[in-house]
Design an enzyme around this catalytic site. Sequence first.
Site, PDB file in Angstrom:
ATOM      1  N   PHE A 123       0.838  -1.147  -0.173  1.00 31.37           N
ATOM      2  CA  PHE A 123       0.018   0.063   0.014  1.00 31.37           C
ATOM      3  C   PHE A 123       0.923   1.324   0.047  1.00 31.37           C
ATOM      4  O   PHE A 123       1.803   1.326   0.831  1.00 31.37           O
ATOM      5  CB  PHE A 123      -0.841   0.061   1.084  1.00 31.37           C
ATOM      6  CG  PHE A 123      -2.074   1.406   1.188  1.00 31.37           C
ATOM      7  CD1 PHE A 123      -3.001   0.968   0.480  1.00 31.37           C
ATOM      8  CD2 PHE A 123      -1.539   2.435   1.933  1.00 31.37           C
ATOM      9  CE1 PHE A 123      -3.964   2.257   0.364  1.00 31.37           C
ATOM     10  CE2 PHE A 123      -2.381   3.481   1.768  1.00 31.37           C
ATOM     11  CZ  PHE A 123      -3.428   3.470   0.964  1.00 31.37           C
ATOM     12  N   ASP A 208       9.588   2.721   1.113  1.00 30.77           N
ATOM     13  CA  ASP A 208       7.997   3.425   1.848  1.00 30.77           C
ATOM     14  C   ASP A 208       8.066   3.427   3.223  1.00 30.77           C
ATOM     15  O   ASP A 208       7.632   2.246   3.618  1.00 30.77           O
ATOM     16  CB  ASP A 208       6.959   3.040   0.844  1.00 30.77           C
ATOM     17  CG  ASP A 208       5.579   3.815   1.522  1.00 30.77           C
ATOM     18  OD1 ASP A 208       5.856   4.105   2.736  1.00 30.77           O
ATOM     19  OD2 ASP A 208       4.569   3.682   0.857  1.00 30.77           O
ATOM     20  N   LYS A 237       2.962  10.169   8.263  1.00 31.24           N
ATOM     21  CA  LYS A 237       2.338   9.836   9.469  1.00 31.24           C
ATOM     22  C   LYS A 237       3.189  10.187  10.796  1.00 31.24           C
ATOM     23  O   LYS A 237       2.781  11.421  11.259  1.00 31.24           O
ATOM     24  CB  LYS A 237       2.371   8.137   9.445  1.00 31.24           C
ATOM     25  CG  LYS A 237       1.237   7.678   8.487  1.00 31.24           C
ATOM     26  CD  LYS A 237       1.107   5.939   8.639  1.00 31.24           C
ATOM     27  CE  LYS A 237       0.226   5.623   7.715  1.00 31.24           C
ATOM     28  NZ  LYS A 237      -1.351   5.601   7.970  1.00 31.24           N
TER      29      LYS A 237
HETATM   30  C1  LIG Z   1       3.235   2.463   3.652  1.00 32.38           C
HETATM   31  C2  LIG Z   1       2.345   3.566   3.588  1.00 32.38           C
HETATM   32  N1  LIG Z   1       2.520   4.267   2.255  1.00 32.38           N
HETATM   33  C3  LIG Z   1       1.801   5.308   2.249  1.00 32.38           C
HETATM   34  C4  LIG Z   1       0.403   5.760   2.746  1.00 32.38           C
HETATM   35  C5  LIG Z   1      -0.159   6.883   2.559  1.00 32.38           C
HETATM   36  O1  LIG Z   1      -0.246   7.738   3.267  1.00 32.38           O
HETATM   37  P1  LIG Z   1      -1.069   9.026   3.331  1.00 32.38           P
HETATM   38  O2  LIG Z   1      -2.726   8.458   3.814  1.00 32.38           O
HETATM   39  O3  LIG Z   1      -0.432   9.998   4.431  1.00 32.38           O
HETATM   40  O4  LIG Z   1      -1.304   9.588   2.084  1.00 32.38           O
HETATM   41  C6  LIG Z   1       0.223   4.867   3.883  1.00 32.38           C
HETATM   42  C7  LIG Z   1      -0.976   5.027   4.734  1.00 32.38           C
HETATM   43  O5  LIG Z   1      -1.600   4.232   5.444  1.00 32.38           O
HETATM   44  C8  LIG Z   1       1.125   3.827   4.125  1.00 32.38           C
HETATM   45  O6  LIG Z   1       0.912   2.920   5.111  1.00 32.38           O
END
Ligand SMILES: Cc1ncc(COP(=O)(O)O)c(C=O)c1O
Length: 387
Positions: A123, A208, A237
């Site tokens: 994700f 990520d 986050k």
């Molecule tokens: C690993 C990862 N990358 C990207 C995101 C997306 O982040 P945002 O909701 O701040 O756009 C998330 C959100 O859960 C995530 O867990």
Amino acid sequence: MKNNYLLPNYNKMPIEFVNGEDVYLYDTDGEKYLDFTSGIGVANLGYSQPDLVSALKNQAELLWHTPNLYQNSLQEKVAEKLIGNRDMLAFFCNSGTEANEAAIKLIRKHTGKNQIIAFEDSFHGRTFGSMSATGQSAIHDGFGSIVEGFVHVPFNDSQALKTAISEDTAAVFLELIQGEGGVIPADEAWLAEVVQLCHSHGLLLVVDEVQTGMGRTGNLYASDTYNIQPDIVTLAKGLGNGIPVGAMLAKSSLAASFGPGTHGSTFGGNRLALSAADKVVALIDTPELLGNVEELGKFSLNYLREGLKNCPNVVSIRGKGLMIGIELTEGIEPVLASLIAEKLLVLRAGQSVIRLLPPLVISKEDLKIGLEKIIDTLTKVREADEK
Ligand SMILES: Cc1ncc(COP(=O)(O)O)c(C=O)c1O
């Protein structure tokens, strides 16, 4: 509780939290909930942390925003803290998906190539580039053609990765622990092969760390926990503990590809957001806090494994630091409902994984209270199944 004016894209529970203190949230009736979610990996330092509150208050009285047309020494300060002794440079934005969009653009601009290998069940966000990087068809469904060039291969599978690499491959894009996908840690031997393959094929390695970063696994970054040096790291986050802020860190050798005018964000790295991030990094990046996360993580895994060893409905208990998954055979819904009734907030990940992301500042006593509730609930569900 009915929402009359909101689009129905969230499946909201009928609870509203109106204040928070440390690792506890309080609802409109004053009921107290122990939080094992950190607002989905955000409030790593808990709620109403006094140093954070005063940093934000001070900045709010001084200046909230200046555009990126002018110097901003807070950006330099936070970037320096995030980078440490790595040979990297930072770009600030406002969310995880934006940090990943920046990474995707930088990868393409730098390599001149289109293909990015990402992983099934990953994700990376909801905007088009990050959504296209995401390896879950449910996230793509109904939104027309996704951004071309993403190839998804099974996670922790070397052969699949080798087969996917082509002349047009620019990068490998991954989470070190797939969060939304079900708290699935990268296998260390596999990761060593990924690093090796990137090296031998000249691919960028992009990690990520939107969920795994900011102390979650017992180091500032999970890439430190795994002892790898990615070319690009994305963060969000926990970086603002609830104030929206994201970042992309990229090796200095990539800098020329992100020259003036290539990318930007109106709010990215504004003073209010970075006053929070500055304090967050200072509070998280200490041997005491990070050491405690590592220790509490090990304690939790052992405690859960011991307490749940006779639960046939538990398939596996895994994770690193305070990012923990409990995979069930099935029947996660009643478990989640019981835990809410017990005033414990947890998350769901994948199909049937209970995901625990407690604030990193949690005491062992509070941690034990929550873990006991989970063990009790799962034991009761098992007993009910046996009757
Ligand atoms: C690993 C990862 N990358 C990207 C995101 C997306 O982040 P945002 O909701 O701040 O756009 C998330 C959100 O859960 C995530 O867990």
